[in-house]
Design an enzyme around this catalytic site. Structure first.
Site, mmCIF file in Angstrom:
data_model
loop_
_atom_site.group_PDB
_atom_site.id
_atom_site.type_symbol
_atom_site.label_atom_id
_atom_site.label_comp_id
_atom_site.label_asym_id
_atom_site.label_seq_id
_atom_site.Cartn_x
_atom_site.Cartn_y
_atom_site.Cartn_z
ATOM 1 N N ALA A 3 0.803 -1.222 0.000
ATOM 2 C CA ALA A 3 0.000 0.000 0.000
ATOM 3 C C ALA A 3 0.834 1.269 0.000
ATOM 4 O O ALA A 3 0.312 2.361 -0.224
ATOM 5 C CB ALA A 3 -0.945 -0.002 1.209
ATOM 6 N N GLY A 4 2.134 1.135 0.260
ATOM 7 C CA GLY A 4 2.970 2.325 0.430
ATOM 8 C C GLY A 4 3.206 3.068 -0.878
ATOM 9 O O GLY A 4 3.009 2.538 -1.975
ATOM 10 N N ARG A 8 10.834 7.377 -1.498
ATOM 11 C CA ARG A 8 12.256 7.473 -1.816
ATOM 12 C C ARG A 8 12.565 7.290 -3.305
ATOM 13 O O ARG A 8 13.651 7.569 -3.762
ATOM 14 C CB ARG A 8 13.031 6.432 -0.980
ATOM 15 C CG ARG A 8 13.117 6.796 0.493
ATOM 16 C CD ARG A 8 13.446 5.608 1.383
ATOM 17 N NE ARG A 8 12.254 4.797 1.676
ATOM 18 C CZ ARG A 8 12.243 3.763 2.530
ATOM 19 N NH1 ARG A 8 13.343 3.414 3.159
ATOM 20 N NH2 ARG A 8 11.122 3.087 2.744
ATOM 21 N N GLN A 67 -6.145 -0.366 2.312
ATOM 22 C CA GLN A 67 -5.634 0.456 3.409
ATOM 23 C C GLN A 67 -5.670 1.901 2.901
ATOM 24 O O GLN A 67 -4.698 2.405 2.348
ATOM 25 C CB GLN A 67 -4.203 0.038 3.776
ATOM 26 C CG GLN A 67 -3.650 0.765 4.985
ATOM 27 C CD GLN A 67 -2.125 0.602 5.127
ATOM 28 O OE1 GLN A 67 -1.450 0.119 4.204
ATOM 29 N NE2 GLN A 67 -1.605 0.993 6.265
ATOM 30 N N SER A 98 6.724 -8.529 2.088
ATOM 31 C CA SER A 98 6.848 -7.132 1.678
ATOM 32 C C SER A 98 6.695 -7.047 0.168
ATOM 33 O O SER A 98 7.435 -7.697 -0.562
ATOM 34 C CB SER A 98 8.231 -6.602 2.071
ATOM 35 O OG SER A 98 8.083 -5.614 3.040
ATOM 36 N N GLY A 137 15.649 -2.342 9.579
ATOM 37 C CA GLY A 137 15.434 -2.518 11.007
ATOM 38 C C GLY A 137 16.427 -3.558 11.521
ATOM 39 O O GLY A 137 16.774 -4.500 10.817
ATOM 40 N N TYR A 363 6.940 -2.356 -47.002
ATOM 41 C CA TYR A 363 5.947 -2.227 -45.938
ATOM 42 C C TYR A 363 4.791 -3.164 -46.254
ATOM 43 O O TYR A 363 4.122 -3.024 -47.280
ATOM 44 C CB TYR A 363 5.424 -0.783 -45.791
ATOM 45 C CG TYR A 363 4.268 -0.747 -44.824
ATOM 46 C CD1 TYR A 363 4.465 -1.139 -43.498
ATOM 47 C CD2 TYR A 363 2.978 -0.400 -45.222
ATOM 48 C CE1 TYR A 363 3.413 -1.181 -42.596
ATOM 49 C CE2 TYR A 363 1.920 -0.445 -44.330
ATOM 50 C CZ TYR A 363 2.141 -0.829 -43.020
ATOM 51 O OH TYR A 363 1.101 -0.886 -42.136
ATOM 52 N N ALA A 377 11.702 -6.069 -53.897
ATOM 53 C CA ALA A 377 12.223 -4.962 -53.094
ATOM 54 C C ALA A 377 11.323 -3.742 -53.238
ATOM 55 O O ALA A 377 10.857 -3.434 -54.315
ATOM 56 C CB ALA A 377 13.630 -4.628 -53.558
ATOM 57 N N ALA A 420 7.280 -5.000 -62.315
ATOM 58 C CA ALA A 420 7.984 -4.080 -61.425
ATOM 59 C C ALA A 420 7.436 -2.674 -61.566
ATOM 60 O O ALA A 420 6.979 -2.273 -62.643
ATOM 61 C CB ALA A 420 9.475 -4.096 -61.744
HETATM 62 C C1 UD1 Z 1 10.492 -2.199 6.574
HETATM 63 C C2 UD1 Z 1 10.707 -2.537 8.058
HETATM 64 C C3 UD1 Z 1 12.202 -2.690 8.324
HETATM 65 C C4 UD1 Z 1 12.780 -3.770 7.408
HETATM 66 C C5 UD1 Z 1 12.465 -3.438 5.938
HETATM 67 C C6 UD1 Z 1 12.882 -4.603 5.076
HETATM 68 C C7 UD1 Z 1 8.870 -1.378 9.197
HETATM 69 C C8 UD1 Z 1 8.495 -0.241 10.055
HETATM 70 N N1 UD1 Z 1 10.161 -1.475 8.862
HETATM 71 O O1 UD1 Z 1 11.097 -0.943 6.351
HETATM 72 O O2 UD1 Z 1 12.413 -3.056 9.661
HETATM 73 O O3 UD1 Z 1 14.174 -3.845 7.621
HETATM 74 O O4 UD1 Z 1 11.072 -3.231 5.757
HETATM 75 O O5 UD1 Z 1 12.728 -4.301 3.719
HETATM 76 O O6 UD1 Z 1 8.043 -2.162 8.863
HETATM 77 N N2 UD1 Z 1 3.322 -0.583 3.354
HETATM 78 C C9 UD1 Z 1 1.960 -0.671 3.436
HETATM 79 N N3 UD1 Z 1 1.271 0.242 4.181
HETATM 80 C C10 UD1 Z 1 1.894 1.224 4.888
HETATM 81 C C11 UD1 Z 1 3.300 1.315 4.799
HETATM 82 C C12 UD1 Z 1 3.992 0.388 4.038
HETATM 83 O O7 UD1 Z 1 1.350 -1.551 2.834
HETATM 84 O O8 UD1 Z 1 1.174 2.018 5.533
HETATM 85 C C13 UD1 Z 1 4.049 -1.556 2.524
HETATM 86 C C14 UD1 Z 1 4.933 -0.913 1.464
HETATM 87 O O9 UD1 Z 1 4.220 -0.737 0.254
HETATM 88 C C15 UD1 Z 1 6.061 -1.917 1.324
HETATM 89 C C16 UD1 Z 1 6.121 -2.596 2.678
HETATM 90 O O10 UD1 Z 1 4.915 -2.285 3.352
HETATM 91 O O11 UD1 Z 1 5.773 -2.876 0.324
HETATM 92 C C17 UD1 Z 1 7.292 -2.119 3.503
HETATM 93 O O12 UD1 Z 1 7.205 -0.704 3.669
HETATM 94 P P1 UD1 Z 1 8.471 0.229 3.529
HETATM 95 O O13 UD1 Z 1 8.039 1.626 3.734
HETATM 96 O O14 UD1 Z 1 9.205 -0.092 2.302
HETATM 97 O O15 UD1 Z 1 9.315 -0.228 4.810
HETATM 98 P P2 UD1 Z 1 10.873 -0.107 5.002
HETATM 99 O O16 UD1 Z 1 11.220 1.290 5.310
HETATM 100 O O17 UD1 Z 1 11.574 -0.747 3.889
HETATM 101 CA CA CA Z 2 11.002 -1.461 1.854
#
Ligand code: UD1
Ligand code: CA
Length: 459
Positions: A3-4, A8, A67, A98, A137, A363, A377, A420
């Site tokens: 959902a993110g 970055r 979400q 993830s 993390g 063509y 040709a 031709a």
């Molecule tokens: C996260 C972990 C971190 C780990 C890393 C590994 C957390 C707080 N941190 O960090 O410890 O080392 O992954 O790659 O979890 N997403 C949602 N909804 C949200 C936020 C994020 O679905 O509200 C999804 C994103 O789309 C993504 C995944 O969760 O696919 C991870 O989110 P991201 O923001 O990339 O977390 P990291 O900063 O990488």
């Molecule tokens: Ca990530």
């Protein structure tokens, strides 16, 4: 979790739809998950640009959880509560993947799940030792137990030295997760609900949190930045080349070739440097794909030679055919067995029968061309009248002289000849000769007289 936004990346497009190895990052994760559980047990949490993400992977048959506001990875799981525990779904174990970490393998997911079950844990973290753990993390352990996961931003200098990172993949005991998830808070550097904080929450509730380390740290790499994404892309493509080499395909200078994950190539086919094989392309055995060819979503039979610089999309090529150099086959081109399509020939929605040849500068669009036809040709099918497209039919064995224009709709009958440089506007019956050009006239001595006149005028 998908959902993110992917802040970055500095992108207009959602992170999980960025492509590596020729398909969206999320599609890789789903494909791997499907090797472990059926699609009906997969729940994709979508939010940012939810509809686009849903559309991109809907074909897999997975479920979606919306979400609407993205308040962190912990919040993502809060939102999924009803999907996982309600609606007659009572899952014991929930595996969290993830959506932005596409290198994970089914084998590792299974190991995570089995370890979790064997340990009777409430939360199992898939971890890895990274040489450069920056941004991830960190896993805070006491022996086999995990006390907490600390995000980069909140880590103390001492904790930052820990090389064991949280992969973002977990197994949870679903009932325990939802019994305790409301204890997460937003009191952290990002003001988000961190799923990682569940480790500390569980630890305090005297629940069991453990970690299992991957043997291959490359499997857990995420794609938060373009640089990370391109590194994963390179890894995936190299892995793809290695797989093909293993299957008997020769690939010169693998690092120069771009081969998408779903491409198939038969044994003893040779791929020269700087070739791109994209999408769902399928190539038979004993072919040679020469340099600078770009082939997308196309099917090529056995023993086909693709000479340099050939561009092909949504097309099919029969066994033993020869293409290029510099042939441009646009969608809907079908080249029959042993046919030749040569230098600077552009095709679109064309069927070229067995053994037919169009070797130079043509063509051919919206045409049905039979077997053993010779296209001279410079032949052009004039398929467009400014409003509509029209069809050209050229029957078996016909011979089209060089530099002819065939104004569609028009049919050239079986075995007919087109002289031709003809402009053909009417159907040509079988076995006939059609001439559609001005008759030549010759003025004897004209050039000599002109030269002499010029000399006398002192020029
Ligand atoms: C996260 C972990 C971190 C780990 C890393 C590994 C957390 C707080 N941190 O960090 O410890 O080392 O992954 O790659 O979890 N997403 C949602 N909804 C949200 C936020 C994020 O679905 O509200 C999804 C994103 O789309 C993504 C995944 O969760 O696919 C991870 O989110 P991201 O923001 O990339 O977390 P990291 O900063 O990488
Ligand atoms: Ca990530």
């Amino acid at each position: 979790m998908a959902a993110g936004k992917g802040t970055r990346l500095k992108s207009k497009h959602p992170k999980v739809l960025h492509e590596i190895g020729g398909k969206p990052i999320l599609a890789h994760v789903i494909a791997t998950a499907e090797k472990v559980v059926p699609a009906r047990d997969i729940f994709v949490i979508i939010g940012h640009e939810a509809e686009r993400v849903r559309e991109a992977v809907a074909g897999t048959g997975v479920n979606f959880v919306l979400q609407a506001e993205q308040r962190g990875t912990g919040h993502a799981l809060m939102v999924a509560r009803d999907a996982l525990l309600g609606n007659g779904n009572k899952y014991d174990q929930v595996i969290v993947l993830s959506g932005d970490a596409p290198m994970i393998t089914a084998e590792t997911i299974r190991k995570l799940s089995d370890f979790h079950t064997a340990q009777k844990a409430d939360m199992t973290v898939l971890s890895a030792d990274l040489d450069n753990p920056y941004g991830y993390g960190r896993v805070i352990r006491k022996g086999a137990r995990v006390l907490a996961i600390v995000e980069e931003k909140s880590a103390t200098p001492q904790q930052k030295k820990i090389r064991e990172i949280n992969s973002g993949f977990y197994a949870f005991a679903a009932p325990a997760l939802y019994e305790h998830i409301d204890r997460l808070s937003t009191a952290n550097a990002h003001g988000e609900y961190y799923l990682t904080d569940m480790a500390g929450v569980f630890h305090q509730a005297r629940k069991k949190v453990v970690a299992i380390k991957t043997s291959d740290a490359g499997e857990v790499l995420g794609s938060n930045t373009r640089a990370e994404m391109m590194m994963l892309d390179a890894r995936l493509r190299l892995a793809k080349c290695r797989q093909l080499l293993e299957q008997g395909v020769t690939i010169f200078f693998t690092h120069t070739c771009v081969i998408d994950s779903d491409v198939e190539v038969g044994a003893d086919t040779v791929i020269e440097p700087f070739v791109q094989l994209l999408g769902h392309t399928k190539i038979g055995e004993d072919c040679r794909i020469r340099s600078y060819s770009v082939i997308r979503n196309s099917v090529i039979g056995e023993r086909v030679t693709v000479r340099p610089g050939t561009i092909m999309e949504d097309s099919r090529v029969g066994a033993g055919a020869v293409l290029g150099p510099y042939t441009h086959m646009r969608p809907g081109s079908e080249v029959g067995e042993g046919a030749h399509v040569g230098n600077f020939v552009e095709t679109k929605k064309v069927k070229l029968g067995k053994g037919s040849k169009a070797n130079h500068l043509s063509y051919l669009g919206d045409a049905e061309i039979g077997e053993d036809v010779n296209i001279g040709a410079g032949t052009i099918t004039c398929n467009y009248d400014g409003v509509k497209k029209h069809k050209t039919v050229i029957e078996d064995g016909a011979f089209i002289g060089s530099d002819s224009t065939l104004v569609a709709p028009v049919t050239i009958g079986r075995g007919a000849y087109v002289a031709a440089a003809s402009c053909i506007t009417e159907d040509v019956p079988a076995d006939a000769l059609a001439l559609g050009r001005a008759r030549q006239s010759v003025k004897e001595g004209w050039a000599r007289e002109k030269r002499e006149a010029q000399k006398q005028n002192g020029r």
